[in-house]
Design a protein around this motif. Structure first.
Motif, PDB file in Angstrom:
ATOM      1  N   GLN A 190      26.045 -45.112 -36.817  1.00 12.56           N
ATOM      2  CA  GLN A 190      26.807 -44.899 -38.037  1.00 12.56           C
ATOM      3  C   GLN A 190      26.776 -43.449 -38.515  1.00 12.56           C
ATOM      4  O   GLN A 190      27.747 -42.964 -39.111  1.00 12.56           O
ATOM      5  CB  GLN A 190      26.312 -45.834 -39.140  1.00 12.56           C
ATOM      6  CG  GLN A 190      24.862 -45.659 -39.544  1.00 12.56           C
ATOM      7  CD  GLN A 190      24.450 -46.671 -40.615  1.00 12.56           C
ATOM      8  OE1 GLN A 190      25.205 -46.965 -41.534  1.00 12.56           O
ATOM      9  NE2 GLN A 190      23.249 -47.209 -40.501  1.00 12.56           N
ATOM     10  N   ASP A 191      25.700 -42.725 -38.254  1.00  9.17           N
ATOM     11  CA  ASP A 191      25.649 -41.337 -38.698  1.00  9.17           C
ATOM     12  C   ASP A 191      26.615 -40.442 -37.924  1.00  9.17           C
ATOM     13  O   ASP A 191      26.893 -39.316 -38.343  1.00  9.17           O
ATOM     14  CB  ASP A 191      24.225 -40.785 -38.574  1.00  9.17           C
ATOM     15  CG  ASP A 191      23.381 -41.086 -39.807  1.00  9.17           C
ATOM     16  OD1 ASP A 191      23.940 -41.632 -40.789  1.00  9.17           O
ATOM     17  OD2 ASP A 191      22.170 -40.792 -39.792  1.00  9.17           O
TER      18      ASP A 191
ATOM     19  N   HIS B 204      21.700 -52.676 -40.926  1.00 14.14           N
ATOM     20  CA  HIS B 204      21.160 -51.638 -41.800  1.00 14.14           C
ATOM     21  C   HIS B 204      22.330 -50.823 -42.341  1.00 14.14           C
ATOM     22  O   HIS B 204      23.027 -50.135 -41.593  1.00 14.14           O
ATOM     23  CB  HIS B 204      20.177 -50.755 -41.036  1.00 14.14           C
ATOM     24  CG  HIS B 204      18.977 -51.499 -40.552  1.00 14.14           C
ATOM     25  ND1 HIS B 204      17.948 -51.898 -41.375  1.00 14.14           N
ATOM     26  CD2 HIS B 204      18.657 -51.962 -39.320  1.00 14.14           C
ATOM     27  CE1 HIS B 204      17.033 -52.551 -40.691  1.00 14.14           C
ATOM     28  NE2 HIS B 204      17.437 -52.608 -39.432  1.00 14.14           N
TER      29      HIS B 204
ATOM     30  N   LYS C 299      24.354 -48.054 -44.753  1.00 14.04           N
ATOM     31  CA  LYS C 299      24.292 -46.767 -45.442  1.00 14.04           C
ATOM     32  C   LYS C 299      25.487 -46.707 -46.380  1.00 14.04           C
ATOM     33  O   LYS C 299      26.634 -46.859 -45.938  1.00 14.04           O
ATOM     34  CB  LYS C 299      24.323 -45.608 -44.449  1.00 14.04           C
ATOM     35  CG  LYS C 299      23.990 -44.257 -45.082  1.00 14.04           C
ATOM     36  CD  LYS C 299      23.825 -43.168 -44.021  1.00 14.04           C
ATOM     37  CE  LYS C 299      23.330 -41.873 -44.644  1.00 14.04           C
ATOM     38  NZ  LYS C 299      23.190 -40.794 -43.621  1.00 14.04           N
TER      39      LYS C 299
ATOM     40  N   SER D 167      23.844 -40.899 -50.650  1.00 15.64           N
ATOM     41  CA  SER D 167      23.844 -42.179 -49.950  1.00 15.64           C
ATOM     42  C   SER D 167      22.527 -42.892 -50.178  1.00 15.64           C
ATOM     43  O   SER D 167      21.513 -42.270 -50.530  1.00 15.64           O
ATOM     44  CB  SER D 167      24.081 -41.983 -48.449  1.00 15.64           C
ATOM     45  OG  SER D 167      23.017 -41.260 -47.860  1.00 15.64           O
TER      46      SER D 167
ATOM     47  N   TRP E 245      20.264 -46.651 -48.657  1.00 13.17           N
ATOM     48  CA  TRP E 245      20.158 -47.616 -47.563  1.00 13.17           C
ATOM     49  C   TRP E 245      19.959 -49.022 -48.088  1.00 13.17           C
ATOM     50  O   TRP E 245      19.388 -49.234 -49.156  1.00 13.17           O
ATOM     51  CB  TRP E 245      18.972 -47.253 -46.655  1.00 13.17           C
ATOM     52  CG  TRP E 245      19.086 -45.913 -46.011  1.00 13.17           C
ATOM     53  CD1 TRP E 245      18.602 -44.715 -46.466  1.00 13.17           C
ATOM     54  CD2 TRP E 245      19.744 -45.617 -44.778  1.00 13.17           C
ATOM     55  NE1 TRP E 245      18.907 -43.707 -45.595  1.00 13.17           N
ATOM     56  CE2 TRP E 245      19.614 -44.223 -44.548  1.00 13.17           C
ATOM     57  CE3 TRP E 245      20.430 -46.385 -43.842  1.00 13.17           C
ATOM     58  CZ2 TRP E 245      20.141 -43.597 -43.427  1.00 13.17           C
ATOM     59  CZ3 TRP E 245      20.953 -45.763 -42.718  1.00 13.17           C
ATOM     60  CH2 TRP E 245      20.807 -44.386 -42.515  1.00 13.17           C
TER      61      TRP E 245
ATOM     62  N   TYR F 250      27.593 -44.572 -49.062  1.00  7.62           N
ATOM     63  CA  TYR F 250      27.922 -43.245 -49.584  1.00  7.62           C
ATOM     64  C   TYR F 250      28.667 -43.414 -50.908  1.00  7.62           C
ATOM     65  O   TYR F 250      29.589 -44.233 -51.006  1.00  7.62           O
ATOM     66  CB  TYR F 250      28.832 -42.491 -48.615  1.00  7.62           C
ATOM     67  CG  TYR F 250      28.243 -42.210 -47.253  1.00  7.62           C
ATOM     68  CD1 TYR F 250      27.750 -40.950 -46.928  1.00  7.62           C
ATOM     69  CD2 TYR F 250      28.218 -43.193 -46.258  1.00  7.62           C
ATOM     70  CE1 TYR F 250      27.234 -40.676 -45.665  1.00  7.62           C
ATOM     71  CE2 TYR F 250      27.698 -42.929 -45.001  1.00  7.62           C
ATOM     72  CZ  TYR F 250      27.211 -41.677 -44.713  1.00  7.62           C
ATOM     73  OH  TYR F 250      26.699 -41.404 -43.462  1.00  7.62           O
TER      74      TYR F 250
ATOM     75  N   ARG G 262      29.426 -39.482 -40.258  1.00  7.38           N
ATOM     76  CA  ARG G 262      29.057 -38.964 -41.581  1.00  7.38           C
ATOM     77  C   ARG G 262      30.079 -37.988 -42.140  1.00  7.38           C
ATOM     78  O   ARG G 262      30.460 -38.063 -43.310  1.00  7.38           O
ATOM     79  CB  ARG G 262      27.676 -38.313 -41.548  1.00  7.38           C
ATOM     80  CG  ARG G 262      27.201 -37.849 -42.926  1.00  7.38           C
ATOM     81  CD  ARG G 262      25.742 -37.426 -42.918  1.00  7.38           C
ATOM     82  NE  ARG G 262      25.528 -36.296 -42.022  1.00  7.38           N
ATOM     83  CZ  ARG G 262      24.723 -36.328 -40.963  1.00  7.38           C
ATOM     84  NH1 ARG G 262      24.075 -37.442 -40.657  1.00  7.38           N
ATOM     85  NH2 ARG G 262      24.564 -35.270 -40.202  1.00  7.38           N
TER      86      ARG G 262
END
Length: 321
Positions: A66-67, A23, A25, A6, A8, A27, A70
């Motif tokens: 958001q994590d 922000h 992310k 991933s 940023w 993948y 994951r």
């Protein structure tokens, strides 16, 4: 060796600074070569074997980082997609600030619904991905003509309310989301709004969803005695099409996320007695490969799941058979 990596990125969204930045992310399927560049920078090159990759933009629930997704989005990426999540701290309502994908409440009122997306940030994220596709590690790796829009909870709701305004979106999926609308916006109690979609939709929900149940009064209803809003959305809000509903026994509202007990409303949720990440990721992957990649294998997998009553086809599909 192929792996998921991933990176940023940031994008300017609506709002006043400092509450105006998303922000991202991103993948992506990468290839590990063991090079010095990888060792020193942590940046891996996208796997060229299947590039450019179709893209999934995933919208988080309110105050869910958001994590938290994951595991779920990594599983989607492993099946051949670039998946994008984002965090955005901005105004929620009543002067409160928190994590939100951004909702244009005026666009959800009776005099405006269906004229524009309720989540303007979707366009901002797509523009940012266009920029990423022209430079840096992801140069040329994204197929922005093949895009899916997904979401959880409120993120899934705005995905359902916004998708048709972005022509590249060819599939929509959501977990724990519906199109019932709050009475505070001027709608009668129990209103289910028509989804703003022009593509196939996959809806998922767990039988232990305590957050949807605990929010019934927003819609002028009694949570103890009401039809499931996700099932109502599936039956009443979607246009004819290849839509699917997945009901996972014993899964809860945060079934595809890692719930944070210090934030959001996981305290309302029912027991988490089933793993929803793996089965719903499998269904979502097959759904996306069917409709974004025209995969006959994936379509056969969806048919098998429907035949086994794991997935429920939309009424319009059953009528066509």
């Amino acid at each position: 060796m192929t792996c998921i990596r991933s990176l940023w990125w940031s994008a300017r969204t609506a709002g006043e600074a400092p509450f105006d930045t998303a922000h991202l992310k991103v993948y992506y399927p990468a290839i590990a070569t063991g090079s010095d560049t990888e060792r020193l920078s942590g940046v891996f090159t996208p796997d060229p074997s299947a590039a450019p990759y179709p893209v999934v933009v995933f919208l988080s629930g309110v105050n869910v980082g958001q994590d938290s997704y994951r595991g779920f989005v990594t599983a989607i990426a492993e099946s051949g997609f670039v998946v994008v999540t984002f965090d955005r701290v901005a105004e929620l309502f009543g002067g409160q600030r928190g994590l939100t994908v951004g909702v244009d409440l005026d666009a959800a009122r009776p005099d405006a619904y269906g004229t524009r997306p309720t989540c303007p940030a979707i366009g901002t994220v797509l523009d940012a991905l266009t920029e990423l596709n022209t430079q840096g590690p992801l140069l040329g790796a994204l197929d922005l003509n093949r895009v899916a829009l997904g979401g959880h909870s409120a993120g899934g709701t705005v995905a359902l309310q916004s998708a048709r305004f972005f022509p590249a979106i060819g599939a929509v999926f959501a977990w724990g989301a519906h199109t019932m609308v709050a009475t505070m916006l001027g709608w009668p109690a129990g209103t289910v709004l028509p989804a703003q979609v022009a593509c196939p939709v996959l809806l998922g929900v767990g039988t232990n969803d305590g957050v949807i149940k605990g929010s019934a009064d927003r819609y002028g209803e009694d949570g103890a005695d009401r039809p499931d809003p996700v099932a109502r959305t599936f039956a009443e809000a979607l246009p004819p099409g290849e839509h699917l509903l997945a009901v996972i026994p014993d899964a809860n509202h945060f079934g595809i996320a890692e719930a944070d007990p210090t934030a959001a409303r996981a305290f309302l949720d029912g027991p988490d007695d089933a793993d929803a990440v793996r089965p719903f990721a499998r269904m979502t992957s097959a759904f996306l490969r069917t409709h974004l990649c025209d995969s006959a294998t994936a379509r056969a997998e969806l048919t098998e799941l429907a035949d086994a009553n794991v997935l429920r086809p939309h009424l319009s599909e059953r009528e066509q058979c």
